[in-house]
Design a protein around this motif. Structure first.
Motif, PDB file in Angstrom:
ATOM      1  N   VAL A  34      41.793 -13.720  16.161  1.00 33.04           N
ATOM      2  CA  VAL A  34      40.599 -13.009  15.690  1.00 33.04           C
ATOM      3  C   VAL A  34      40.665 -11.540  16.118  1.00 33.04           C
ATOM      4  O   VAL A  34      40.253 -10.642  15.363  1.00 33.04           O
ATOM      5  CB  VAL A  34      39.307 -13.676  16.211  1.00 33.04           C
ATOM      6  N   ASP A  35      41.195 -11.269  17.316  1.00 27.96           N
ATOM      7  CA  ASP A  35      41.336  -9.892  17.790  1.00 27.96           C
ATOM      8  C   ASP A  35      42.183  -9.068  16.814  1.00 27.96           C
ATOM      9  O   ASP A  35      41.830  -7.932  16.475  1.00 27.96           O
ATOM     10  CB  ASP A  35      41.993  -9.861  19.173  1.00 27.96           C
ATOM     11  N   ARG A  36      43.283  -9.627  16.376  1.00 26.89           N
ATOM     12  CA  ARG A  36      44.156  -8.923  15.431  1.00 26.89           C
ATOM     13  C   ARG A  36      43.439  -8.685  14.100  1.00 26.89           C
ATOM     14  O   ARG A  36      43.521  -7.595  13.518  1.00 26.89           O
ATOM     15  CB  ARG A  36      45.435  -9.735  15.191  1.00 26.89           C
ATOM     16  N   PHE A  37      42.750  -9.715  13.638  1.00 27.67           N
ATOM     17  CA  PHE A  37      42.060  -9.631  12.344  1.00 27.67           C
ATOM     18  C   PHE A  37      40.947  -8.573  12.398  1.00 27.67           C
ATOM     19  O   PHE A  37      40.834  -7.722  11.501  1.00 27.67           O
ATOM     20  CB  PHE A  37      41.481 -10.993  11.967  1.00 27.67           C
ATOM     21  N   LEU A  38      40.136  -8.608  13.435  1.00 25.55           N
ATOM     22  CA  LEU A  38      39.026  -7.655  13.555  1.00 25.55           C
ATOM     23  C   LEU A  38      39.531  -6.231  13.782  1.00 25.55           C
ATOM     24  O   LEU A  38      38.925  -5.260  13.318  1.00 25.55           O
ATOM     25  CB  LEU A  38      38.077  -8.080  14.678  1.00 25.55           C
ATOM     26  N   PHE A  39      40.658  -6.112  14.496  1.00 25.71           N
ATOM     27  CA  PHE A  39      41.263  -4.794  14.690  1.00 25.71           C
ATOM     28  C   PHE A  39      41.614  -4.192  13.325  1.00 25.71           C
ATOM     29  O   PHE A  39      41.380  -3.015  13.068  1.00 25.71           O
ATOM     30  CB  PHE A  39      42.515  -4.910  15.562  1.00 25.71           C
ATOM     31  N   SER A  40      42.137  -5.024  12.438  1.00 23.89           N
ATOM     32  CA  SER A  40      42.471  -4.569  11.088  1.00 23.89           C
ATOM     33  C   SER A  40      41.216  -4.243  10.282  1.00 23.89           C
ATOM     34  O   SER A  40      41.202  -3.308   9.476  1.00 23.89           O
ATOM     35  CB  SER A  40      43.290  -5.639  10.358  1.00 23.89           C
ATOM     36  N   CYS A  41      40.142  -5.013  10.513  1.00 25.45           N
ATOM     37  CA  CYS A  41      38.870  -4.744   9.820  1.00 25.45           C
ATOM     38  C   CYS A  41      38.317  -3.360  10.164  1.00 25.45           C
ATOM     39  O   CYS A  41      37.543  -2.782   9.387  1.00 25.45           O
ATOM     40  CB  CYS A  41      37.825  -5.799  10.190  1.00 25.45           C
ATOM     41  N   PHE A  42      38.709  -2.826  11.339  1.00 24.38           N
ATOM     42  CA  PHE A  42      38.184  -1.524  11.770  1.00 24.38           C
ATOM     43  C   PHE A  42      39.231  -0.410  11.708  1.00 24.38           C
ATOM     44  O   PHE A  42      38.939   0.737  12.061  1.00 24.38           O
ATOM     45  CB  PHE A  42      37.617  -1.630  13.187  1.00 24.38           C
ATOM     46  N   THR A  43      40.453  -0.738  11.270  1.00 28.08           N
ATOM     47  CA  THR A  43      41.508   0.288  11.156  1.00 28.08           C
ATOM     48  C   THR A  43      42.218   0.260   9.796  1.00 28.08           C
ATOM     49  O   THR A  43      42.779   1.276   9.380  1.00 28.08           O
ATOM     50  CB  THR A  43      42.594   0.090  12.241  1.00 28.08           C
ATOM     51  N   GLY A  44      42.230  -0.889   9.140  1.00 28.89           N
ATOM     52  CA  GLY A  44      42.914  -1.022   7.849  1.00 28.89           C
ATOM     53  C   GLY A  44      44.401  -1.272   7.976  1.00 28.89           C
ATOM     54  O   GLY A  44      45.130  -1.244   6.974  1.00 28.89           O
ATOM     55  N   LEU A  45      44.896  -1.529   9.200  1.00 25.32           N
ATOM     56  CA  LEU A  45      46.332  -1.750   9.378  1.00 25.32           C
ATOM     57  C   LEU A  45      46.782  -3.093   8.790  1.00 25.32           C
ATOM     58  O   LEU A  45      46.055  -4.077   8.860  1.00 25.32           O
ATOM     59  CB  LEU A  45      46.711  -1.710  10.864  1.00 25.32           C
ATOM     60  N   ARG A  46      47.972  -3.085   8.230  1.00 22.34           N
ATOM     61  CA  ARG A  46      48.575  -4.325   7.737  1.00 22.34           C
ATOM     62  C   ARG A  46      49.041  -5.162   8.925  1.00 22.34           C
ATOM     63  O   ARG A  46      49.313  -4.645  10.012  1.00 22.34           O
ATOM     64  CB  ARG A  46      49.776  -4.037   6.837  1.00 22.34           C
ATOM     65  N   ILE A  47      49.222  -6.460   8.666  1.00 19.89           N
ATOM     66  CA  ILE A  47      49.670  -7.360   9.732  1.00 19.89           C
ATOM     67  C   ILE A  47      51.058  -6.969  10.240  1.00 19.89           C
ATOM     68  O   ILE A  47      51.351  -7.072  11.429  1.00 19.89           O
ATOM     69  CB  ILE A  47      49.647  -8.830   9.254  1.00 19.89           C
ATOM     70  N   SER A  48      51.926  -6.472   9.350  1.00 22.01           N
ATOM     71  CA  SER A  48      53.284  -6.079   9.751  1.00 22.01           C
ATOM     72  C   SER A  48      53.249  -4.905  10.709  1.00 22.01           C
ATOM     73  O   SER A  48      54.045  -4.837  11.659  1.00 22.01           O
ATOM     74  CB  SER A  48      54.124  -5.726   8.525  1.00 22.01           C
ATOM     75  N   ASP A  49      52.327  -3.968  10.491  1.00 21.09           N
ATOM     76  CA  ASP A  49      52.229  -2.797  11.374  1.00 21.09           C
ATOM     77  C   ASP A  49      51.571  -3.153  12.708  1.00 21.09           C
ATOM     78  O   ASP A  49      51.943  -2.609  13.757  1.00 21.09           O
ATOM     79  CB  ASP A  49      51.460  -1.670  10.674  1.00 21.09           C
ATOM     80  N   ILE A  50      50.602  -4.065  12.672  1.00 21.54           N
ATOM     81  CA  ILE A  50      49.973  -4.521  13.916  1.00 21.54           C
ATOM     82  C   ILE A  50      51.006  -5.229  14.788  1.00 21.54           C
ATOM     83  O   ILE A  50      51.045  -5.048  16.014  1.00 21.54           O
ATOM     84  CB  ILE A  50      48.781  -5.451  13.606  1.00 21.54           C
ATOM     85  N   ARG A  51      51.870  -6.005  14.150  1.00 20.10           N
ATOM     86  CA  ARG A  51      52.916  -6.733  14.886  1.00 20.10           C
ATOM     87  C   ARG A  51      53.858  -5.767  15.610  1.00 20.10           C
ATOM     88  O   ARG A  51      54.366  -6.070  16.695  1.00 20.10           O
ATOM     89  CB  ARG A  51      53.701  -7.608  13.902  1.00 20.10           C
ATOM     90  N   ASN A  52      54.085  -4.609  15.023  1.00 15.94           N
ATOM     91  CA  ASN A  52      55.048  -3.654  15.595  1.00 15.94           C
ATOM     92  C   ASN A  52      54.441  -2.688  16.622  1.00 15.94           C
ATOM     93  O   ASN A  52      55.164  -1.899  17.224  1.00 15.94           O
ATOM     94  CB  ASN A  52      55.692  -2.836  14.470  1.00 15.94           C
ATOM     95  N   LEU A  53      53.129  -2.757  16.807  1.00 11.05           N
ATOM     96  CA  LEU A  53      52.486  -1.819  17.741  1.00 11.05           C
ATOM     97  C   LEU A  53      52.854  -2.115  19.193  1.00 11.05           C
ATOM     98  O   LEU A  53      52.956  -3.262  19.601  1.00 11.05           O
ATOM     99  CB  LEU A  53      50.956  -1.880  17.597  1.00 11.05           C
ATOM    100  N   SER A  54      53.039  -1.052  19.947  1.00 11.68           N
ATOM    101  CA  SER A  54      53.231  -1.174  21.404  1.00 11.68           C
ATOM    102  C   SER A  54      52.421  -0.056  22.066  1.00 11.68           C
ATOM    103  O   SER A  54      51.815   0.777  21.378  1.00 11.68           O
ATOM    104  CB  SER A  54      54.705  -1.040  21.779  1.00 11.68           C
ATOM    105  N   ASN A  55      52.439  -0.016  23.369  1.00 11.16           N
ATOM    106  CA  ASN A  55      51.671   0.990  24.106  1.00 11.16           C
ATOM    107  C   ASN A  55      52.078   2.410  23.707  1.00 11.16           C
ATOM    108  O   ASN A  55      51.267   3.339  23.734  1.00 11.16           O
ATOM    109  CB  ASN A  55      51.879   0.782  25.614  1.00 11.16           C
ATOM    110  N   HIS A  63      41.242  -5.164   3.096  1.00 13.71           N
ATOM    111  CA  HIS A  63      40.268  -4.974   2.025  1.00 13.71           C
ATOM    112  C   HIS A  63      38.859  -4.767   2.592  1.00 13.71           C
ATOM    113  O   HIS A  63      38.070  -3.969   2.075  1.00 13.71           O
ATOM    114  CB  HIS A  63      40.244  -6.189   1.086  1.00 13.71           C
ATOM    115  N   SER A  64      38.580  -5.497   3.666  1.00 14.78           N
ATOM    116  CA  SER A  64      37.255  -5.398   4.297  1.00 14.78           C
ATOM    117  C   SER A  64      37.042  -4.004   4.877  1.00 14.78           C
ATOM    118  O   SER A  64      35.959  -3.415   4.753  1.00 14.78           O
ATOM    119  CB  SER A  64      37.103  -6.451   5.405  1.00 14.78           C
ATOM    120  N   PHE A  65      38.084  -3.480   5.526  1.00 14.87           N
ATOM    121  CA  PHE A  65      37.991  -2.125   6.083  1.00 14.87           C
ATOM    122  C   PHE A  65      37.705  -1.116   4.973  1.00 14.87           C
ATOM    123  O   PHE A  65      36.780  -0.302   5.071  1.00 14.87           O
ATOM    124  CB  PHE A  65      39.289  -1.748   6.795  1.00 14.87           C
TER     125      PHE A  65
END
Length: 410
Positions: free
Chosen positions: A268-289, A359-361
């Protein structure tokens, strides 16, 4: 010379010229010779049980080759004229079936090479009998080409094209280049629609990938009845399911409840993060500090290859840990499976995949007054027309809500 002879000469010359104009010259100058075959029984060696081995005797370009069938029968059981075993026992029928399938395989390979304009040798024939060649089998060709491109394709693109090949293999375990025609494409569309329940956009993606590999094959000189440019990819408005602000809030409340498991909370954290940023799942997967710079995230989009920099709002920051990372590690497939169950638990009656968060974002960004050009930059769209789809969604919502005014006096 008589007038008649002169006319004949001119006519002959015109015919030759016409043939040169219209006769296809794409065929290779060196073609395989006629391939012939015959089943023989090797009577010069009789085994202790009185049986002899059956062989397929092949002739190609003046050369002879014998292929063992691993079938042993008594000489009196073999019908030389009919090229089958005598009798009606189950074993006899099975042996005749094996022989027939082997001969059909040889003929199919020979025809495939001839139609593809590839020179057939004994070595290629024997290789393809044991392991169908990628020059004959379209599916094997696709697998081979995709592996070549694995290192240069974006991970998401590779997965998508691999998924298409897997789907085609379920449709037919073998597709010869000679079998690729309009009927086959129509059968594939019907299979995707009826058997797999795919939506129009998904079917067109399948056809787009099919067309891509057929294009590569045609460029390499493999001829097919249906060429790659005969396949038309239709444009459909994709599924733009989105969650309203109330539904997003419901998901957040579910996240905050004490009944949620750690695994589901991470998803849910990943999903909601995308709802507030519009990032695709592939880009969220690649994020680091390293991607987090103050109140911004900077990253290279896996899908487009573009560099993007997005300001993080306070809501988005709630869903990452102190190290600016997400807890747990899950496959895309697992995340999407869990999301279906999660939204159902929350009473949200929508078909939700991770992309619904994007889409929600976009939709809620516009509803809250965001500008279309700014949204284009945040989403990383090359063409404003892609972003305009969300404007149409918002307009339809506004038009629908105007009807709610009727409740005042009705």
């Amino acid at each position: 010379m008589s007038f008649t002879k002169v006319c004949k000469r001119k006519t002959t010359a015109m015919q030759v010229h016409t043939n040169q104009l219209y006769d296809p010259q794409n065929y290779p100058t060196k073609m395989s010779g006629k391939l012939t075959h015959k089943i023989i029984i090797k009577k010069d060696y009789v085994r202790t049980d009185g049986t002899c081995a059956l062989y397929i005797q092949l002739f190609l370009d003046g050369k002879r080759k014998r292929l063992p069938l691993n079938i042993f029968v008594a000489p009196k059981m073999w019908n030389e004229k009919k090229q089958i075993l005598k009798g009606s026992s189950d074993l006899t029928k099975d042996y005749n079936l094996v022989i027939g399938k082997k001969l059909a395989g040889i003929n199919r390979i020979a025809v495939s090479y001839r139609l593809a304009g590839i020179y057939l040798t004994f070595e290629k024939l024997i290789e393809d009998l044991t392991d169908p060649s990628s020059k004959v089998d379209f599916i094997k060709f696709c697998e081979k080409e995709l592996e070549k491109q694995k290192e240069v394709l974006a991970k998401g693109t590779y997965r998508q094209q691999l998924s298409t090949i897997t789907k085609i293999k379920k449709f037919k375990d073998q597709i010869l280049f000679q079998d690729i025609n309009e009927d086959l494409i129509n059968e594939l569309i019907i299979y995707c629609k009826k058997n797999l329940k795919n939506k129009n956009t998904t079917i067109q993606t399948t056809l787009k990938n099919f067309k891509k590999f057929l294009h590569i094959a045609n460029k390499k000189g493999i001829r097919t009845e249906l060429k790659f440019d005969d396949i038309t990819i239709k444009s459909f408005k994709g599924d733009r399911t989105f969650l309203t602000s109330e539904e997003i809030k419901t998901l957040y409340e579910y996240r905050e409840s004490k009944f949620i498991s750690e695994s589901r909370k991470n998803i849910v954290d990943r999903f909601l993060f995308s709802c507030f940023t519009g990032l695709r799942i592939s880009d969220i997967r690649n994020l680091s500090n390293d991607n987090f710079i103050g109140d911004f995230i900077a990253f290279k989009s896996e899908k487009t290859g573009k560099f993007q920099k997005i300001k993080l709002n306070e809501s988005a920051k709630k869903f990452i840990n102190e190290s600016n990372e997400f807890n747990g590690d899950y496959t895309n497939e697992h995340i999407n499976r869990e999301l279906k169950s999660i939204v159902s638990s929350c009473g949200i009656k929508k078909r939700v995949t991770f992309h619904v968060a994007r889409h929600s974002f976009a939709t809620n960004y516009l509803i809250k007054g965001g500008g279309i050009q700014n949204l284009q930059k945040v989403l990383g769209h090359s063409n404003i027309r892609e972003t305009m789809i969300y404007v149409h969604i918002v307009d339809s919502i506004i038009n629908e809500e105007i009807n709610n005014m009727d409740d005042i006096i009705n």
